[in-house]
Design an enzyme around this catalytic site. Sequence first.
Site, short mmCIF file in Angstrom:
data_model
loop_
_atom_site.label_atom_id
_atom_site.label_comp_id
_atom_site.label_asym_id
_atom_site.label_seq_id
_atom_site.Cartn_x
_atom_site.Cartn_y
_atom_site.Cartn_z
CG HIS A 229 -2.22 -0.75 0.92
ND1 HIS A 229 -3.46 -0.18 0.86
CD2 HIS A 229 -2.40 -2.06 0.67
CE1 HIS A 229 -4.36 -1.10 0.59
NE2 HIS A 229 -3.74 -2.25 0.48
CG ASP B 99 -4.57 3.10 1.54
OD1 ASP B 99 -5.73 2.61 1.48
OD2 ASP B 99 -3.57 2.48 1.17
CB THR C 229 -3.37 0.36 -3.47
OG1 THR C 229 -4.00 -0.53 -2.54
CG2 THR C 229 -2.86 1.58 -2.74
CB ALA D 257 13.31 -9.46 -8.63
CG HIS E 161 0.65 -12.52 -4.56
ND1 HIS E 161 1.51 -11.89 -5.43
CD2 HIS E 161 0.25 -11.56 -3.68
CE1 HIS E 161 1.64 -10.62 -5.09
NE2 HIS E 161 0.88 -10.40 -4.02
CG ASN F 248 0.85 -2.52 -6.73
OD1 ASN F 248 0.59 -1.45 -7.25
ND2 ASN F 248 0.60 -2.77 -5.45
CB SER F 249 1.98 -8.73 -9.12
OG SER F 249 2.90 -8.57 -8.06
CD GLU G 156 4.73 -3.95 -10.56
OE1 GLU G 156 5.34 -5.02 -10.31
OE2 GLU G 156 4.56 -3.05 -9.70
#
Length: 454
Positions: free
Chosen positions: A20, A119, A141, A332, A349, A353-354, A357
Amino acid sequence: MSAQKNTPHVVAFAFPFGSHPTPLLHLIQRLATASPGTHFSYFNTTRSNQRVLSKANLHVYNNVKAYDVDDGAPDGHVFSGNPMEAIEMFIKATPENFRKRLEDVVGETGMKATCLLTDAFLWFSVEMAEEMGIPWVAFWTSGPTPVSLHMYTDLIHSKFKENGNTKDQDQTLDFLPGMSAIRVSDLPQELLHLDRPFSRLLYDMSLALPRAAALVLNSFAGIEPIIEDDLKLKLQKVLNVGPFSSLTSPTPPSDDQGGCLSWLSNQAPASVAYLSFGTMLTPPPPELVALAEALEEKQIPYLWSFRDNSKRHLLEGFSERTKSTGKIVQWAPQLQVLAHSSVGVFITHCGWNSVMESITGRVPMICRPFFGDQMINRRLVEDVWGIGVGVEGGAFTKSGTVAALDLVLTKEGKKMREHIGKLGESASRAVAENGSSTENFKSLVGIVVSSHSV
Ligand code: UDP
């Protein structure tokens, strides 16, 4: 910038857990670049600030300052390891910890707050903002679907509270706009069990959001059109300003102490499996072992971001035997890794954000969600966008992981890459000059900067 009494002063409150705080800080950095005449104060707990600020390059901004707030944990407290413990202590300390620190900062600097940008979880900000006669801008987020689900908490809860653990986990939420792919089994526990402090926080957030001057999301227009339209009916303003991962200015520093990028440069195009489960979790030991066995059997080159030292021994033999084809690192530079042409699949998971990306990098996913919005994100990735696949049975087994790797790297992979290529292009267009996210960002600047005249 020399801060003066009547300088516009945007105050940001972070929710100090998981990923977050970082996107909120990135948003503040972008705003600070766009509006050099505005001062930005970023409030976060000491522990979280230590982690976030070390990667943030804040010293290059002379109009941004970070402050520590109390996290609610008694001095010397030893945490049990259950993340809910820290979250509940923090919730108990709010809003007084933020209120007190803000009073101190206003006293020290002489700059009154002119906008609260926080937030979205920290819904009490709306009350503070209203007391001060300034706008509250809420930053969400995750993606549009989870926030939209929260807006229907009462309906969902009344329909499913008895069978939250239920017989009919496969039932879809087709009674809600844009939710026909979402199933009961995808719902976060916080929507089904409202009696816990964290669930209560999110419920209160859903009640407060219509009072926000704007809801800002790290997403882009068109990705979930029906839901976006429905959100616009409920909220004053919905501003998709992402994906943050597509933005190059200001460029986040890459933290590549493990040498991931040079290692990737020696691998064949689209051949590498990149594995990361975000900032909060590690799969349970049997799943780690199964995952390693699958990678070894398929002889797939891999790059694994693995932070949990207490479980590192589980991978020791595997990493020794596969050291010519694989690499395990503590951290990484994920953005750059997913943008690298050698990466062919992301085992994830499904943190938001992943997912963003991966779309930006155009890398299809193998999904193993655990909690929160992750199951929803997996459903979107697999069933709505067709850019990845969940693991059979919902948990890593050797055979299930081998099957998923076969699917993504060979059989279905071509289709998934086409789909994610198109989504990635939409994302790039959104953040290009005159793109929807760029225009939304300009509106956001207008809201937070002009707010001093409110
Ligand atoms: N991340 C990274 N390197 C790592 C592991 C994670 O840069 O080795 C970043 C990743 O790029 C993403 C964030 O950490 O921006 C994880 O956020 P996400 O929403 O995916 O998951 P969460 O941590 O909230 O579960």
